[in-house]
Design an enzyme around this catalytic site. Structure first.
Site, PDB file in Angstrom:
ATOM      1  N   LYS A   1       1.045  -1.104  -0.061  1.00  0.00           N
ATOM      2  CA  LYS A   1       0.051  -0.112  -0.112  1.00  0.00           C
ATOM      3  C   LYS A   1       0.909   1.299  -0.065  1.00  0.00           C
ATOM      4  O   LYS A   1       0.534   2.390  -0.606  1.00  0.00           O
ATOM      5  CB  LYS A   1      -0.788  -0.232   1.190  1.00  0.00           C
TER       6      LYS A   1
ATOM      7  N   THR B   1     -11.691  -9.544  -3.019  1.00  0.00           N
ATOM      8  CA  THR B   1     -11.918  -8.135  -3.324  1.00  0.00           C
ATOM      9  C   THR B   1     -13.583  -7.595  -3.024  1.00  0.00           C
ATOM     10  O   THR B   1     -13.550  -6.529  -2.263  1.00  0.00           O
ATOM     11  CB  THR B   1     -11.669  -7.714  -5.024  1.00  0.00           C
TER      12      THR B   1
ATOM     13  N   CYS C   1      26.244   5.515  12.169  1.00  0.00           N
ATOM     14  CA  CYS C   1      25.835   5.628  13.556  1.00  0.00           C
ATOM     15  C   CYS C   1      26.735   4.812  14.596  1.00  0.00           C
ATOM     16  O   CYS C   1      27.987   4.837  14.836  1.00  0.00           O
ATOM     17  CB  CYS C   1      24.594   5.631  13.809  1.00  0.00           C
TER      18      CYS C   1
ATOM     19  N   GLN D   1      30.702   4.364  15.602  1.00  0.00           N
ATOM     20  CA  GLN D   1      31.067   4.077  16.971  1.00  0.00           C
ATOM     21  C   GLN D   1      32.134   2.652  17.246  1.00  0.00           C
ATOM     22  O   GLN D   1      33.022   2.653  17.938  1.00  0.00           O
ATOM     23  CB  GLN D   1      29.915   4.111  17.956  1.00  0.00           C
TER      24      GLN D   1
ATOM     25  N   HIS E   1      22.639   9.303  10.117  1.00  0.00           N
ATOM     26  CA  HIS E   1      22.182   8.039   9.428  1.00  0.00           C
ATOM     27  C   HIS E   1      21.880   8.757   7.768  1.00  0.00           C
ATOM     28  O   HIS E   1      20.796   9.157   7.447  1.00  0.00           O
ATOM     29  CB  HIS E   1      20.639   7.715   9.715  1.00  0.00           C
TER      30      HIS E   1
ATOM     31  N   GLU F   1      21.462   7.284   5.232  1.00  0.00           N
ATOM     32  CA  GLU F   1      20.636   6.449   4.323  1.00  0.00           C
ATOM     33  C   GLU F   1      19.273   6.944   4.191  1.00  0.00           C
ATOM     34  O   GLU F   1      18.531   6.929   3.253  1.00  0.00           O
ATOM     35  CB  GLU F   1      20.649   5.041   4.856  1.00  0.00           C
TER      36      GLU F   1
HETATM   37  N1  GLN Z   1      23.153   2.792  20.158  1.00  0.00           N
HETATM   38  C1  GLN Z   1      24.051   3.815  19.829  1.00  0.00           C
HETATM   39  C2  GLN Z   1      23.672   5.126  20.200  1.00  0.00           C
HETATM   40  O1  GLN Z   1      22.769   5.338  20.909  1.00  0.00           O
HETATM   41  C3  GLN Z   1      23.887   4.041  18.306  1.00  0.00           C
HETATM   42  C4  GLN Z   1      22.480   4.239  17.810  1.00  0.00           C
HETATM   43  C5  GLN Z   1      22.275   4.141  16.212  1.00  0.00           C
HETATM   44  O2  GLN Z   1      22.965   3.493  15.531  1.00  0.00           O
HETATM   45  N2  GLN Z   1      21.240   4.796  15.778  1.00  0.00           N
HETATM   46  O3  GLN Z   1      24.299   6.087  20.372  1.00  0.00           O
END
Ligand code: GLN
Length: 550
Positions: free
Chosen positions: A20, A194, A385, A389, A511, A513
């Protein structure tokens, strides 16, 4: 152009997962191709206030908007198809709607009246939809989550039924998406589901204007006639939506069936002044279809059994693939299995890898090991993200010699919390920590790989995390060879890292993406795939000085 915005409501019947969101997004794109200004919204009948705390195993990814909304993944489809940024208010759930109703009741806004589903909850739903019809919008497309017949959907159907009465019939159109299954043994496509689903919708007072039939094969004219007769819609309002090779072909499939032209007329737009210019989208689809340079990208994650948990990451990789004419083959790799895989040379065939975001400890050592493998084997890698880390943890342990470096998220008592919580002043705090959500700016280091990829030195990206690179370890990381190639505007927070000399070992605290679009791949994904292609096609120059690598 008419000044008052029009509203299109999408409901679904027979089964969930019929696409949808993709159908609604595709219609959005077609209307944009006709010069209309479109926005979209999703109303979800579940009770969670937003998807922020929902398990990705169950619900797929949480899509983050520029203004920090934690929203349903369908908003990602909307943004990618209509190429517009949406907002926190472009998604509302039963939980969110009830929260506002209850807050109003507590404030006394209802003047002591008995608060009821009708009119208070339905008014709240209608108000949220009406607010989206701003002066800069011609059409608001509203998708109702779930399936007609669900208990939770009833207040939403009642609200959208009333909505047409409130704003005028000519400004509203109802599109119903159903399934027309093909039954193998009888060799027939069946319309009964349907019919039942439309009956259910009508029992709530909504007569659909358009019926979009999902099917694995075209719906014959005879069958369309039958649906038209039994569901009381014109023949041209019965649209066949067959399975497409790729999601980006759906707008063309629906246009072929005349969906956009029909809806345009229904809503009183002049078709002659809104001809469809699909040339840009057709170019994109041609690119999609001809993308055939194979490249293997590993996604090292925790939720790899439900690829929807990384939907935007996968789409961003594909977009980069379209740009390079590359066919992205994704290797889903369970993070916890990486140490075993590494012992058996199991990651050797990858041309590139992505370490996506995530929360919680499970599989974390696997992700750190994957980052280290990419670093020492010149495998192009992008950390998103949590991915950044774990790259920092790997570099701290193996390049800076801080052997027990860790994130305080996973090791609260670590001696070297290279990743830690920050308070509002960006100082390390012991407990708590609020989520950094939505768009934040960053300054990139001139001449860095990241700056070259973006082609600019000031960027904004969307965030969703609590932890940050601990500023007190920055100089030790840099002395060990990691370049902090992008910082927050105040210079305190590390936003991007890279490893000079490596083909592509880049991490971002954001992020990216979420901002990739099919015809405008995100620069970091574009460069990751470029580097992966060089590796796949054996043209990777040996840039790294292995003597510096632990
Ligand atoms: N867990 C990590 C933090 O809180 C990374 C979070 C994430 O990748 N969105 O910083």
């Amino acid at each position: 152009m008419t000044s008052e915005p029009k509203f299109i409501f999408f409901t679904g019947g027979v089964s969930s997962s019929l696409g949808k969101g993709l159908t609604a997004s595709s219609l959005g794109r077609l209307l944009k191709c006709r010069g209309l200004r479109v926005t979209m919204c999703k109303l979800d009948p579940y009770i969670n206030v937003d998807p922020g705390t929902m398990n990705p195993f169950e619900h797929g990814e949480v899509f983050v908007t520029e203004d920090g909304g934690e929203t349903d993944l369908d908003l990602g489809h909307y943004e990618r198809f209509i190429d517009e940024n949406l907002h926190v208010n472009s998604n509302a759930t039963t939980g969110k709607i009830y929260s506002s109703v209850i807050a109003k009741e507590r404030r006394g806004d209802y003047l002591g009246k008995t608060v009821q589903v009708i009119p208070h909850v339905t008014d709240e739903i209608k108000e949220r939809v009406r607010r989206l019809g701003t002066v800069d919008v011609d059409v608001v497309i509203v998708e109702i989550g779930g399936t007609v017949g669900d208990i939770e959907i009833v207040p939403f159907l009642e609200a959208i039924r009333q909505f047409r009465r409130d704003v005028g019939r000519e400004r509203v159109c109802y599109v119903h998406l159903t399934l027309v299954p093909f039954l193998g043994p009888s060799g027939e496509q069946k319309t009964k589901p349907t019919q039942h689903s439309v009956t259910e919708l009508r029992s709530r007072g909504i007569q659909p204007d358009v019926i979009v039939c999902r099917s694995d094969r075209l719906i014959s004219e005879d069958l369309k006639r039958k649906i038209s007769l039994l569901c009381d819609v014109p023949m041209e309002a019965v649209v066949s939506a067959i399975d497409a090779e790729t999601i980006y072909e759906i707008p063309l499939v629906l246009h072929e069936e005349g969906l956009d032209g029909y809806i345009l007329r229904l809503l009183g737009f002049d078709e002659a002044t809104h001809p469809a210019d699909l040339s840009g989208w057709e170019r994109l689809v041609a690119q999609v279809q001809s993308a055939n340079r194979p490249v293997r990208i590993g996604i090292i994650g925790k939720y790899v059994d439900l690829p929807d948990a990384y939907l935007s990451v996968v789409e961003a990789l594909r977009h980069a693939g379209f740009y390079h004419g590359a066919r992205i083959e994704i290797d889903w790799i369970q993070a916890a299995e990486v140490p075993d895989l590494l012992r058996n040379d199991g990651l050797r065939d990858l041309d590139g890898l992505v370490i996506p975001g995530g929360f919680g400890e499970r599989g974390i050592e696997g992700k750190i090991a994957a980052a280290g493998f990419a670093r020492t084997h010149e495998v192009p890698a992008l950390g998103l993200c949590l991915g950044l880390q774990v790259m920092v943890i790997d570099a701290a342990r193996h390049l800076a010699g801080l052997t027990d470096a860790n994130s305080r998220e996973f090791a609260p008592t670590t001696r070297h919390p290279v990743i830690d919580l920050m308070d509002d002043q960006n100082d390390v705090v012991e407990k708590g920590g609020t989520m950094r959500l939505g768009a934040y700016g960053a300054r990139l280091v001139p001449g860095s790989q990241v700056a070259a990829a973006y082609g600019t030195e000031v960027v904004t990206e969307r965030h969703r995390h609590r932890y940050e690179v601990n500023p007190s370890y920055r100089s030790r990381l840099e002395q060990a060879g990691v370049l902090c190639s992008g910082m927050s505007p105040d210079g305190r927070l590390v936003e991007f890292i890279e490893l000079p000399g490596h083909p592509f070992w880049v991490g971002t605290q954001a992020h990216p993406e979420f901002k990739s679009r099919p015809d405008q791949p995100h620069p970091l994904f574009r460069e990751l795939v470029a580097a992966a292609l060089r590796r796949a096609e054996g043209r990777e120059p040996r840039l790294i000085d292995v003597s510096t690598v632990a």
